[in-house]
Every structure is written in C-alpha cells, then in structure tokens.
Design an enzyme around this catalytic site. Sequence first.
Site, short mmCIF file in Angstrom:
data_model
loop_
_atom_site.label_atom_id
_atom_site.label_comp_id
_atom_site.label_asym_id
_atom_site.label_seq_id
_atom_site.Cartn_x
_atom_site.Cartn_y
_atom_site.Cartn_z
N ASP A 167 -43.35 23.49 -87.35
CA ASP A 167 -43.86 24.27 -88.47
C ASP A 167 -44.56 25.55 -88.04
OD1 ASP A 167 -47.18 23.76 -89.35
OD2 ASP A 167 -46.31 22.89 -87.55
N THR B 154 -50.03 20.07 -73.63
CA THR B 154 -50.18 18.97 -74.59
C THR B 154 -49.63 17.67 -74.02
OG1 THR B 154 -50.07 20.50 -76.45
CG2 THR B 154 -49.61 18.17 -76.92
N LEU B 155 -48.40 17.69 -73.54
CA LEU B 155 -47.78 16.47 -73.01
C LEU B 155 -48.55 15.96 -71.79
CD1 LEU B 155 -45.32 14.86 -73.99
CD2 LEU B 155 -44.03 15.92 -72.15
N ASP C 270 -43.80 23.50 -74.24
CA ASP C 270 -44.05 24.93 -74.07
C ASP C 270 -44.74 25.12 -72.72
OD1 ASP C 270 -45.14 27.59 -74.30
OD2 ASP C 270 -44.96 27.46 -76.46
N GLY D 253 -46.70 22.86 -71.50
CA GLY D 253 -46.78 21.51 -70.96
C GLY D 253 -48.18 20.92 -71.04
N ASP E 266 -41.77 17.38 -79.84
CA ASP E 266 -40.78 18.32 -80.34
C ASP E 266 -40.49 19.43 -79.35
OD1 ASP E 266 -43.26 19.59 -80.66
OD2 ASP E 266 -43.15 19.66 -82.83
N LYS F 262 -39.33 25.20 -73.20
CA LYS F 262 -39.46 26.61 -72.81
C LYS F 262 -39.80 26.63 -71.32
CE LYS F 262 -41.21 28.34 -77.23
NZ LYS F 262 -42.30 29.10 -77.87
N ARG G 299 -41.12 22.90 -91.74
CA ARG G 299 -40.77 21.64 -91.07
C ARG G 299 -39.49 21.03 -91.63
NH1 ARG G 299 -44.70 19.40 -87.82
NH2 ARG G 299 -46.82 20.05 -88.25
#
Length: 127
Positions: free
Chosen positions: A111, A59-60, A55, A57, A52, A83, A117
């Site tokens: 969320d 996590t990805l 930010d 980066g 989604d 972002k 959400r």
Amino acid sequence: MTDLMRRIEVPHQLGLVQASSYRGKTTEAGELRINLDFLPEIRGRDVLLVDDIFDTGQTLSRISEQLELFEPKRIRSAVLLWKKSRTQVDLVPDYYCFDIPDEFVVGYGLDYNGEYRNLPYIGVIEN
C-alpha cells in the site's frame, strides 16, 4: 499470503507479525514497529517468515532476530519482491519471486497511505 498458503502441501498454521516503518504519505522508512502478539507457538517448529518486499532488509532482519527468542527449530524467509540494489543487511531471503528496481511499488497487498492494497497487480507510485 493466501496464494502461497494454497501451494504449501504440508500441514501448517498461520501466524501474523505486524511490522511497519512507513506512515502516512511518506515513501521513506521511519521507525520500525513490530508486534508479535498474533503468533502461534513456534518453539521447536520450522518457521517460514513471509514478507511482501525485501527492500533494505532491516524489517526481515529485525523480525528474524525477535523470532529467534522463541526458539524455533529453524527460520526460513520468502519474499514476493526483492530490491537487491538496496539491501543493507547480511541476511538474504531464502526464497523470492521477483528482483525489482528501486521504485515504490503498490498493489497485490502493498500500500501507499493505506490505499492500493487491493490492486490485482503490482504498480509503481511516481513521485
């Protein structure tokens, strides 16, 4: 996710990765938890990792590293929101829809404390 899947015209499967670093009412990231238990077989396959928001980066980037262990043919990434001002990793999304400012956003699947959400739009949580 559903809107994107309707646009992809080649045969494909959906796998889910659970990843979370926000808990409760915080707008600051904490420890990242990743669960890959809901993935189909990806060895030798093209993978589109969809998120989604990009930010920092982190996590990805971490998910991509873990998916590489399953030996996919290639991994590409697509995010709804980026972002760019907060990016902290060398990885950049292959595809993105909107570059947004550094604000905490909700709606359209995003969320805050389990709420918002379901909003059919993206809004900003003001602190």
